[in-house]
Design an enzyme around this catalytic site. Structure first.
Site, PDB file in Angstrom:
ATOM      1  N   LEU A  25      47.528 -28.117  46.817  1.00  0.00           N
ATOM      2  CA  LEU A  25      46.813 -28.524  48.033  1.00  0.00           C
ATOM      3  C   LEU A  25      47.756 -29.500  48.715  1.00  0.00           C
ATOM      4  O   LEU A  25      47.986 -30.599  48.215  1.00  0.00           O
ATOM      5  CB  LEU A  25      45.475 -29.183  47.687  1.00  0.00           C
ATOM      6  CG  LEU A  25      44.486 -29.414  48.831  1.00  0.00           C
ATOM      7  CD1 LEU A  25      44.108 -28.098  49.501  1.00  0.00           C
ATOM      8  CD2 LEU A  25      43.234 -30.120  48.341  1.00  0.00           C
ATOM      9  N   ASP A  26      48.351 -29.096  49.834  1.00  0.00           N
ATOM     10  CA  ASP A  26      49.482 -29.846  50.371  1.00  0.00           C
ATOM     11  C   ASP A  26      49.094 -31.245  50.840  1.00  0.00           C
ATOM     12  O   ASP A  26      47.917 -31.581  50.964  1.00  0.00           O
ATOM     13  CB  ASP A  26      50.206 -29.056  51.468  1.00  0.00           C
ATOM     14  CG  ASP A  26      49.379 -28.874  52.722  1.00  0.00           C
ATOM     15  OD1 ASP A  26      48.964 -29.894  53.301  1.00  0.00           O
ATOM     16  OD2 ASP A  26      49.167 -27.724  53.142  1.00  0.00           O
ATOM     17  N   ILE A  27      50.107 -32.038  51.085  1.00  0.00           N
ATOM     18  CA  ILE A  27      49.916 -33.464  51.362  1.00  0.00           C
ATOM     19  C   ILE A  27      49.054 -33.711  52.598  1.00  0.00           C
ATOM     20  O   ILE A  27      48.357 -34.724  52.694  1.00  0.00           O
ATOM     21  CB  ILE A  27      51.292 -34.161  51.495  1.00  0.00           C
ATOM     22  CG1 ILE A  27      51.142 -35.668  51.426  1.00  0.00           C
ATOM     23  CG2 ILE A  27      52.009 -33.708  52.762  1.00  0.00           C
ATOM     24  CD1 ILE A  27      52.450 -36.403  51.275  1.00  0.00           C
ATOM     25  N   ASP A  28      49.064 -32.783  53.553  1.00  0.00           N
ATOM     26  CA  ASP A  28      48.298 -32.939  54.786  1.00  0.00           C
ATOM     27  C   ASP A  28      46.884 -32.361  54.686  1.00  0.00           C
ATOM     28  O   ASP A  28      46.157 -32.354  55.682  1.00  0.00           O
ATOM     29  CB  ASP A  28      49.033 -32.248  55.945  1.00  0.00           C
ATOM     30  CG  ASP A  28      50.415 -32.837  56.172  1.00  0.00           C
ATOM     31  OD1 ASP A  28      50.528 -34.074  56.156  1.00  0.00           O
ATOM     32  OD2 ASP A  28      51.377 -32.073  56.362  1.00  0.00           O
TER      33      ASP A  28
END
Length: 243
Positions: free
Chosen positions: A118-121
């Protein structure tokens, strides 16, 4: 054709390949009634048995659901950003009305790893587990588990673009699996996927002229984010299954 025992065990959902090798090293795996050795190959139809000690070890492993905030990375910490595991502490545990929820044990941090990125953004439901069987269910190439996202976007999307989001796009030279994409309101889409290429939803949206301004995962299989507050976590309950 014979293949490595660890691969057979992973394909059968007995454990991950890494766990299989660890169990074999400890003498906890038998093949057709004989103790297995590391690197051994066998027929895909071989009878493979896990020693009771290995099965007991598996039942002691925990799986955690975290509501990951934006700004945390799923895996290893990088470029000054903290990783999601750093949030798994006693003061962040959410028990809600569950009076039987186990207390936090620092031993549960050993080998705890994210099952899917789940990407940083992005924010929302992130599963972390000590159990390789759970990880394989969620992120294996043939995973049958739906992942649901709420995606806020800007830009315009016609019927053809919506149809392409559902099926017809390619990423990294590969055709994407069919998805379920629909409007929730005038600026928010609902995505349901069974795969997870790097920044897949953002790249899908870019391909049809949309820009993602907010992305939240709310479900993985039968496990939902629910009322779990942002930045807090809970243990997956006994009997709670992803599918």
């Amino acid at each position: 054709m014979e293949i490595r025992i660890s691969k057979i065990m992973a394909d059968r959902g007995m454990c991950s390949r890494r766990e299989a090798d660890a169990f074999i090293e400890r003498g906890w795996v038998s093949v057709d009634g004989q103790k297995a050795v590391l690197g051994q190959k066998a027929s895909p139809l071989a009878k493979i048995t896990l020693h009771r000690t290995a099965r007991e070890k598996q039942t002691q492993r925990v799986t955690i659901v975290l509501n990951k905030p934006v700004g945390y990375v799923s895996g290893q910490a990088e470029k000054g950003y903290k990783n999601a595991v750093s949030l798994i502490q006693a003061h962040n545990q959410f028990k809600g009305r569950d009076k039987k929820a186990p207390r936090f044990d620092p031993a549960h941090l050993r080998g705890l790893a994210p099952a899917g990125r789940l990407d940083i953004d992005s924010q929302g439901l992130l599963v972390l587990t000590q159990d390789g069987r759970i990880a394989r269910q969620l992120i294996g190439e043939d995973s049958p588990i739906d992942k649901e996202y709420l995606v806020r976007v800007t830009g315009s999307l016609d019927e053809r673009g919506l149809a392409l989001l559902n099926h017809g796009l390619m990423l990294d030279g590969d055709e994407l699996r069919p998805a379920k994409v629909s409007w929730l309101n005038q600026d928010q889409l609902r995505f349901v996927l069974r795969e997870g290429k790097k920044r897949q939803i953002r790249r899908m949206c870019e391909a049809v002229g949309l820009r993602v301004v907010g992305l939240k995962r709310v479900r993985m299989g039968n496990v939902v984010l629910g009322d779990l507050p942002e930045g807090q976590w809970r243990y997956v309950k006994p009997g709670e299954r992803f599918f």
